[in-house]
Design an enzyme around this catalytic site. Structure first.
Site, PDB file in Angstrom:
ATOM      1  N   THR A  12       0.819  -1.221   0.000  1.00 48.26           N
ATOM      2  CA  THR A  12       0.000   0.000   0.000  1.00 48.26           C
ATOM      3  C   THR A  12       0.852   1.270   0.000  1.00 48.26           C
ATOM      4  O   THR A  12       0.324   2.369  -0.060  1.00 48.26           O
ATOM      5  CB  THR A  12      -0.904   0.027   1.259  1.00 48.26           C
ATOM      6  OG1 THR A  12      -0.046  -0.218   2.393  1.00 48.26           O
ATOM      7  CG2 THR A  12      -1.974  -1.031   1.202  1.00 48.26           C
ATOM      8  N   CYS A 129      18.166   4.920  -2.901  1.00 49.68           N
ATOM      9  CA  CYS A 129      17.807   5.552  -4.191  1.00 49.68           C
ATOM     10  C   CYS A 129      18.889   6.481  -4.735  1.00 49.68           C
ATOM     11  O   CYS A 129      19.224   6.437  -5.929  1.00 49.68           O
ATOM     12  CB  CYS A 129      16.486   6.298  -4.049  1.00 49.68           C
ATOM     13  SG  CYS A 129      16.313   7.184  -2.492  1.00 49.68           S
ATOM     14  N   HIS A 242      15.130  12.529  -7.840  1.00 52.62           N
ATOM     15  CA  HIS A 242      16.300  13.042  -7.119  1.00 52.62           C
ATOM     16  C   HIS A 242      17.298  13.612  -8.130  1.00 52.62           C
ATOM     17  O   HIS A 242      17.542  13.009  -9.189  1.00 52.62           O
ATOM     18  CB  HIS A 242      17.009  11.915  -6.361  1.00 52.62           C
ATOM     19  CG  HIS A 242      16.234  11.369  -5.187  1.00 52.62           C
ATOM     20  ND1 HIS A 242      15.055  11.911  -4.720  1.00 52.62           N
ATOM     21  CD2 HIS A 242      16.509  10.312  -4.362  1.00 52.62           C
ATOM     22  CE1 HIS A 242      14.630  11.218  -3.674  1.00 52.62           C
ATOM     23  NE2 HIS A 242      15.495  10.236  -3.436  1.00 52.62           N
TER      24      HIS A 242
HETATM   25  N1  LIG Z   1      10.378   6.134  -1.435  1.00 51.22           N
HETATM   26  C1  LIG Z   1      11.589   5.922  -1.936  1.00 51.22           C
HETATM   27  O1  LIG Z   1      12.113   6.647  -2.800  1.00 51.22           O
HETATM   28  C2  LIG Z   1      12.381   4.771  -1.473  1.00 51.22           C
HETATM   29  C3  LIG Z   1      13.503   4.454  -2.187  1.00 51.22           C
HETATM   30  C4  LIG Z   1      14.268   3.374  -1.795  1.00 51.22           C
HETATM   31  C5  LIG Z   1      13.884   2.666  -0.685  1.00 51.22           C
HETATM   32  N2  LIG Z   1      12.767   3.003   0.012  1.00 51.22           N
HETATM   33  C6  LIG Z   1      12.440   2.203   1.180  1.00 51.22           C
HETATM   34  O2  LIG Z   1      11.216   1.540   0.979  1.00 51.22           O
HETATM   35  C7  LIG Z   1      10.521   1.390   2.223  1.00 51.22           C
HETATM   36  C8  LIG Z   1       9.078   1.922   2.110  1.00 51.22           C
HETATM   37  O3  LIG Z   1       9.094   3.202   1.591  1.00 51.22           O
HETATM   38  P1  LIG Z   1       7.794   3.909   1.047  1.00 51.22           P
HETATM   39  O4  LIG Z   1       8.274   5.175   0.492  1.00 51.22           O
HETATM   40  O5  LIG Z   1       6.976   3.012   0.192  1.00 51.22           O
HETATM   41  O6  LIG Z   1       6.980   4.193   2.432  1.00 51.22           O
HETATM   42  P2  LIG Z   1       5.423   4.413   2.682  1.00 51.22           P
HETATM   43  O7  LIG Z   1       4.765   5.058   1.521  1.00 51.22           O
HETATM   44  O8  LIG Z   1       5.340   5.098   4.001  1.00 51.22           O
HETATM   45  O9  LIG Z   1       4.819   2.930   2.811  1.00 51.22           O
HETATM   46  C9  LIG Z   1       5.159   2.087   3.864  1.00 51.22           C
HETATM   47  C10 LIG Z   1       4.572   0.706   3.606  1.00 51.22           C
HETATM   48  O10 LIG Z   1       5.026  -0.184   4.632  1.00 51.22           O
HETATM   49  C11 LIG Z   1       3.887  -0.839   5.193  1.00 51.22           C
HETATM   50  N3  LIG Z   1       4.099  -1.168   6.606  1.00 51.22           N
HETATM   51  C12 LIG Z   1       4.323  -0.329   7.636  1.00 51.22           C
HETATM   52  N4  LIG Z   1       4.431  -1.025   8.792  1.00 51.22           N
HETATM   53  C13 LIG Z   1       4.262  -2.323   8.481  1.00 51.22           C
HETATM   54  C14 LIG Z   1       4.251  -3.534   9.226  1.00 51.22           C
HETATM   55  N5  LIG Z   1       4.445  -3.542  10.554  1.00 51.22           N
HETATM   56  N6  LIG Z   1       4.072  -4.707   8.570  1.00 51.22           N
HETATM   57  C15 LIG Z   1       3.875  -4.722   7.237  1.00 51.22           C
HETATM   58  N7  LIG Z   1       3.853  -3.611   6.461  1.00 51.22           N
HETATM   59  C16 LIG Z   1       4.061  -2.422   7.087  1.00 51.22           C
HETATM   60  C17 LIG Z   1       2.768   0.172   5.041  1.00 51.22           C
HETATM   61  O11 LIG Z   1       1.532  -0.488   5.189  1.00 51.22           O
HETATM   62  P3  LIG Z   1       0.227   0.282   5.777  1.00 51.22           P
HETATM   63  O12 LIG Z   1      -0.381   0.983   4.598  1.00 51.22           O
HETATM   64  O13 LIG Z   1      -0.614  -0.835   6.290  1.00 51.22           O
HETATM   65  O14 LIG Z   1       0.698   1.219   6.846  1.00 51.22           O
HETATM   66  C18 LIG Z   1       3.051   0.655   3.623  1.00 51.22           C
HETATM   67  O15 LIG Z   1       2.571  -0.286   2.699  1.00 51.22           O
HETATM   68  C19 LIG Z   1      11.403   2.086   3.242  1.00 51.22           C
HETATM   69  O16 LIG Z   1      12.261   1.106   3.805  1.00 51.22           O
HETATM   70  C20 LIG Z   1      12.214   3.041   2.432  1.00 51.22           C
HETATM   71  O17 LIG Z   1      13.440   3.348   3.025  1.00 51.22           O
HETATM   72  C21 LIG Z   1      11.996   4.026  -0.357  1.00 51.22           C
END
Ligand SMILES: NC(=O)c1ccc[n+]([C@@H]2O[C@H](COP(=O)([O-])OP(=O)(O)OC[C@H]3O[C@@H](n4cnc5c(N)ncnc54)[C@H](OP(=O)(O)O)[C@@H]3O)[C@@H](O)[C@H]2O)c1
Length: 343
Positions: A12, A129, A242
């Protein structure tokens, strides 16, 4: 073609949503797909290839009978569930920072070190990233003329912090334009119409963790422990994409034309470099695309062996979802999915 049983952890979220898009767009061979998130999202509906799929809470049982688990739910979730998924027989490709610097875990950018996938022990890490776009642009040059030093300054979009940060920039921008006060929640200060030189926590060495990730991950991916690297990472009020200003010192002088010639052939790179018509990479136009864009290549006036360049990529695609899925594709292509490592 064989299809694989895939699970998305964090389906999500910002990156999870992009996983779905990239899997569909690249026609990834899928037999079945599980959408996993926290208990907050259990029961929500997501679409994959026009099929409605119910989101489930991630539990240790979620990974039984899964071939590939794509994780993007933060480091804490990965630290707990990735080993369980790997033990259940899935190959984990993890987007978080949890295992990136673990010496037993490969950290992979398929254009650079696909062979490292073979060393896997059930978990493969996807780099940060900003690191991915740096190495995609620099590695082809490094192969020809070894790099001695990199100084990089990043201008990072709010989508790198996830969906809540995208919402915060939207809300604050409206508030500022309406003359209202803003209250920061995701960042320590207002992000609308502002620049914050703070990404992730500050470390004892006065760098931020994001800056240090760029130092360590670049060396690990490029197998080049002796490159001197200094990074400054800033958050800017851009939704997606970025940007990086990179000064690079080579072992010997390299002309801008030679760098352009090499980068024009480099996998995953697209040159946009014609100052006469104001052609250079921009986050606005990189959003939604797969390449790492490079432009403004010029001699570094401060060093005989130096070049300066401007590098931009979509942080959610090449910086996260696309690179993760390319790792999975590479494993399939090389028939490594069920060989090597612990299955
Ligand atoms: N955004 C970027 O550019 C980027 C780039 C590289 C890496 N990342 C990494 O990717 C990860 C997620 O980033 P994002 O940007 O997608 O964050 P986000 O939009 O805040 O989404 C977080 C996701 O993690 C889920 N989640 C949170 N707590 C959980 C739990 N206890 N068990 C299972 N699922 C859980 C959330 O589910 P709910 O909806 O149920 O809360 C949601 O699906 C991070 O580790 C981040 O460092 C992000």
């Amino acid at each position: 073609m064989k299809g694989y049983k895939v699970a998305i952890v964090g389906a999500t979220g910002m990156v999870g949503q992009e996983f779905i898009k990239v899997l569909e767009q690249r026609d990834f061979p899928i037999e079945s797909i599980e959408m996993l998130a926290s208990d907050r999202s259990a029961g929500k509906k997501l679409f994959f290839c026009h099929q409605e799929i119910e989101v489930k809470e991630t539990t240790p049982e979620s990974f039984k009978d899964i071939d590939i688990a794509l994780f993007s739910a933060g480091a804490e979730v990965s630290r707990y569930f990735s080993p369980i998924a790997a033990q259940s027989g899935a190959v984990v490709v993890d987007n978080s920072s949890a295992f990136r610097m673990d010496s037993k875990v490969p950290l992979v950018v398929p254009e650079i070190n696909p062979e490292d996938i073979k060393k896997r022990t059930g978990i493969i890490a996807n780099p940060n990233c900003s690191t991915i776009q740096t190495v995609v642009a620099l590695y082809p040059l490094h192969k020809v003329n070894p790099i001695k030093r990199i100084i990089v300054t990043s201008f990072q979009a709010v989508s790198g912090t996830g969906l809540a940060a995208v919402g915060e920039l939207t809300t604050q921008a409206k508030q500022v334009l309406n003359g209202q006060a803003t209250t920061p929640h995701v960042y320590p200060h207002q992000i609308a119409f502002n620049v914050l030189p703070e990404i992730d926590v500050f470390l004892d060495n006065a760098y931020t963790k994001e800056e240090w990730k760029m130092v360590e991950e670049t060396r690990k991916i490029m197998h080049a422990d002796d490159i001197a690297i200094s990074a400054t990472c800033a958050r800017v009020p851009v939704f997606i994409g970025h940007s990086e200003a990179i000064n690079v010192e080579f072992s010997q002088a390299m002309s801008p034309d030679e760098a352009r010639r090499i980068l024009a052939q480099a996998p995953g790179v697209k040159l946009l470099d014609d100052p006469a018509i104001s052609l250079y990479p921009q986050p606005w136009s990189a959003a939604g695309t797969d390449e790492v864009f490079v432009g403004r290549i010029r001699r570094d006036a401060s060093h005989l062996n130096g070049l300066v360049m401007w590098v931009v990529a979509d942080n959610i695609r090449k910086g996260a979802a696309l690179n993760t899925i390319q790792i999975a594709e590479e494993m399939i292509k090389r028939d490594w999915l069920h060989s090597g490592g612990q299955k």
